[in-house]
Scaffold this motif. Structure first.
Motif, PDB file in Angstrom:
ATOM      1  N   ASP A 294     119.008  49.133  72.949  1.00 29.60           N
ATOM      2  CA  ASP A 294     120.054  49.720  72.114  1.00 29.60           C
ATOM      3  C   ASP A 294     119.496  50.274  70.802  1.00 29.60           C
ATOM      4  O   ASP A 294     120.201  50.943  70.055  1.00 29.60           O
ATOM      5  CB  ASP A 294     121.183  48.720  71.844  1.00 29.60           C
ATOM      6  N   THR A 319     120.842  47.440  79.630  1.00 28.28           N
ATOM      7  CA  THR A 319     120.485  47.600  78.229  1.00 28.28           C
ATOM      8  C   THR A 319     120.211  46.239  77.603  1.00 28.28           C
ATOM      9  O   THR A 319     121.010  45.308  77.738  1.00 28.28           O
ATOM     10  CB  THR A 319     121.612  48.306  77.462  1.00 28.28           C
ATOM     11  N   LYS A 321     119.716  44.185  74.205  1.00 25.92           N
ATOM     12  CA  LYS A 321     120.042  44.279  72.791  1.00 25.92           C
ATOM     13  C   LYS A 321     118.773  44.130  71.956  1.00 25.92           C
ATOM     14  O   LYS A 321     117.860  43.403  72.311  1.00 25.92           O
ATOM     15  CB  LYS A 321     121.050  43.181  72.402  1.00 25.92           C
ATOM     16  N   SER A 322     118.753  44.842  70.854  1.00 26.54           N
ATOM     17  CA  SER A 322     117.557  44.804  70.013  1.00 26.54           C
ATOM     18  C   SER A 322     117.338  43.426  69.387  1.00 26.54           C
ATOM     19  O   SER A 322     116.256  43.147  68.878  1.00 26.54           O
ATOM     20  CB  SER A 322     117.659  45.861  68.911  1.00 26.54           C
ATOM     21  N   ASP A 323     118.343  42.569  69.443  1.00 26.46           N
ATOM     22  CA  ASP A 323     118.185  41.199  68.950  1.00 26.46           C
ATOM     23  C   ASP A 323     118.081  40.205  70.104  1.00 26.46           C
ATOM     24  O   ASP A 323     118.599  39.090  70.039  1.00 26.46           O
ATOM     25  CB  ASP A 323     119.355  40.817  68.035  1.00 26.46           C
ATOM     26  N   ASP A 324     117.380  40.600  71.148  1.00 30.26           N
ATOM     27  CA  ASP A 324     117.195  39.728  72.321  1.00 30.26           C
ATOM     28  C   ASP A 324     116.009  38.792  72.078  1.00 30.26           C
ATOM     29  O   ASP A 324     114.953  38.928  72.668  1.00 30.26           O
ATOM     30  CB  ASP A 324     116.951  40.593  73.559  1.00 30.26           C
TER      31      ASP A 324
END
Length: 642
Positions: A294, A319, A321-324
């Motif tokens: 993302d 997708t 998430k960039s905070d995964d």
């Protein structure tokens, strides 16, 4: 794909604890959830977990020869087994399965230790020959599949596909090896043949080990190595044509499967080339799996979609998430020893996605090493030209001084960040390349480690790993030398380790056509000028793929499979980083200099420096320690005394 485990009494014929062997086998259930079995006889115990891929009905292991005197447990695939069967039948062997595993026992009977020379594939196996009282182990040429082993004080050999298998044995020396710690903080992984524990080793790529009961245990034998001859006289046109055909053959062999098969598709050159080749070989649409991010700075899914649309694949995208960042502890448990490549997070996710649709996935791993794809290769070649233009007696003191005096300027435009280049120019080729790939460079590791721990190291430097391989490279070509170094270190310790553990965590088999040893051998004959031309890496490969792939895929800047660590550590993971780096787990080891740990955290979180890679490396070491302590029957964090 499977998991193997076992015990062998190298001195006699003691009976082994069945409960222990069961624990060793069951701890790697994820590697083979379809079936599992054990075999016991005096002085031998073998275990196997099976992920059924070929010969689903009769390929169970341990597998035996006709009279039951030879037994094998095997992890991997022998892609040319169908060619070997008639040859072995002509020698008098009778096959009772359609499994590639059975080829191994008969090949051993006919060719002995040289059987490994006949196998084309990825493999780690252990074989017991009762008549010869011989135990034989081997790992594939490029280290795609792992092999851990230990020789205990009582003469017991214990082995397994993962370090956690060996950790079930109470006799394993679990003291941490200081040299392994030094290698980890330099490279981000513990380099073969070392493991994080003093008592365990890895069989290196292209090695076998043959032990005869009651005789001294020999050193492992190197049965294969790649030689960069660079003497192939092919024109560019002929080279591209032959490369296309060799890739086609490699992909075709890896499409043999009795279960659903697909491919990873990142949108980079390598995975796109594999998918394009698969599409040309398959009457049905290829299954492709991609991860999107993302955060647009890390997202290359649009390029994957170009290839998927062109070849009308069944394309699956999820997708991330960039905070995964919830996988930190999961990864520590998967890898068993410290491992610092943060791309393990998206790799874990793409394997998780793929397993929903297929059991076997082809990947594009290995192309950068063989074909000159990394940006750092081009930087190294530019530095080599500068090194070659000035005598070492002048170059080393001049650039050494500049490297010490020039300020570190992570914040500045790239053209003003010269400190690293000055430092590299003061070194020789191997030392400079090691310096360029180190996560924490020499001065940072000296600052990171306590004076007590530096004394434990007794002068050892992880550079010695590169020196050892550099001495064996048999080439003075600047590009070939660093390709060889990466093939022996980064490809095995980082890339293959990452993909094996992430895929096996989801019971997914991954096959790597670009690591076919025959393809790798042929690529090593091509002149370096066909691999890097000007500022274009993978030159011959991209030319070969021009009829098959969009220019935007072939000639865009390389992106990689990265995650936004710098932002995480100043934002959502800010407190977690501080607790992990400055907490009691690291402090109790006696390994670290707390003042420098505080500097790393404070300088990064204030925005003064980007220390995201050193912080991630240290966090993963802390996570390893906690996981190791939780799994250990006894403390596992004491540093080995010399």
């Amino acid at each position: 794909m499977c998991g193997i485990a076992g015990l062998f009494d190298t001195r006699g014929s003691r009976d082994f604890d069945r409960d222990l062997m069961k624990r060793m086998n069951d701890i790697q259930f994820h590697r083979g959830p379809d079936e599992g079995d054990l075999h016991f006889e005096p002085g031998v115990a073998l275990g196997h977990r099976r992920l059924s891929i070929i010969d689903l009905s009769t390929g169970q292991q341990p597998l035996f020869n006709e009279d039951g005197t030879v037994a094998v447990v095997f992890n991997g695939e022998i892609y040319n087994f169908q060619e070997l069967v008639p040859e072995l039948e002509a020698l008098g062997h009778r096959f009772h399965t359609r499994s590639d595993t059975e080829v191994i026992v008969h090949a051993w009977e006919s060719w002995g230790e040289e059987c490994v020379q006949r196998f084309r594939g990825m493999f780690a196996f252990a074989l017991w020959d009762r008549n010869k009282q011989t135990f034989f182990m081997a790992r594939d040429r490029l280290g795609v599949k792992p092999f851990f082993y230990a020789i205990l004080d009582d003469g017991t050999l214990v082995f397994g596909s993962e370090l956690k298998v060996l950790m079930q044995h109470p006799g394993l020396d679990r003291r941490i090896d200081p040299h392994a710690v030094e290698e980890y903080f330099a490279l981000g992984y513990v380099a073969e043949p070392r493991t994080i524990f003093k008592g365990a080793k890895k069989l290196q790529p292209g090695e076998s080990l043959c032990i005869r009961r009651g005789q001294p245990i020999p050193a492992p034998k190197l049965y294969w190595d790649v030689r960069f001859t660079l003497d192939n006289p092919l024109s560019l046109e002929d080279a591209t044509a032959e490369l296309t055909e060799r890739l086609r053959e490699s992909v075709r062999l890896r499409m043999i499967s009795d279960v659903p098969l697909g491919a990873f598709l990142s949108g980079g050159v390598d995975s796109s080339a594999v998918v394009a080749t698969m599409a040309g070989l398959s009457p049905d649409p290829v299954n492709t799996c991609s991860i999107a991010f993302d955060d647009p700075a890390f997202n290359e899914s649009e390029f994957a979609k170009m290839v998927a649309d062109r070849y009308q694949t069944r394309h699956y995208v999820e997708t991330v998430k960039s905070d995964d960042f919830d996988l930190i502890d999961t990864l520590a448990a998967l890898y068993d020893e410290p491992y610092a490549d943060s791309s393990a997070i998206p790799t874990y996710r793409v394997c998780q996605l793929a397993r929903k649709h297929v059991t076997v996935a082809l990947s594009g791993d290995g192309g950068d090493e063989s074909m000159g794809g990394y940006r750092r290769y081009r930087m190294h070649l530019m530095e080599e030209k500068m090194r070659g233009s000035m005598p070492a007696g002048i170059r080393r003191p001049v650039f050494g001084l500049l490297g010490r005096m020039y300020p570190k300027a992570d914040w500045a435009p790239r053209m003003f960040r010269a400190k690293t280049t000055f430092q590299a120019l003061a070194r020789d080729s191997v030392q400079a390349y090691f310096h360029s790939v180190s996560i924490l460079r020499d001065d940072m590791r000296r600052s990171l480690f306590s004076s007590k721990f530096r004394a434990e190291l007794a002068g050892y430097n992880a550079l010695e790993v590169f020196r050892r391989h550099g001495d064996a490279a048999q080439t003075d070509d600047p590009l070939a030398l660093i390709q060889y170094l990466d093939t022996k270190t980064y490809l095995v310790g980082d890339i293959n380790t990452k993909v094996d553990r992430a895929s096996m965590a989801h019971s997914l088999e991954v096959r790597e056509p670009l690591m076919d040893h025959k393809l790798v051998e042929w690529l090593a004959t091509l002149p370096s000028g066909l691999k890097i031309k000007g500022q274009e890496g993978k030159f011959v490969f991209k030319k070969a793929m021009e009829p098959m792939l969009p220019r935007d895929v072939l000639y865009r800047p390389k992106m990689g499979f990265a995650v936004p660590l710098a932002r995480w550590f100043r934002g959502p993971l800010k407190e977690r980083v501080r607790e992990a780096i400055l907490g009691s787990t690291l402090a109790e080891t006696g390994i670290f200099n707390r003042e420098y740990l505080e500097h790393l955290v404070d300088a990064h979180q204030s925005g003064a420096r980007d220390y995201s890679a050193p912080l991630w490396t240290t966090m993963m070491f802390e996570a390893f320690l906690r996981n190791s302590q939780a799994a250990a029957p006894k403390p596992a964090v004491a540093v080995m005394s010399q």
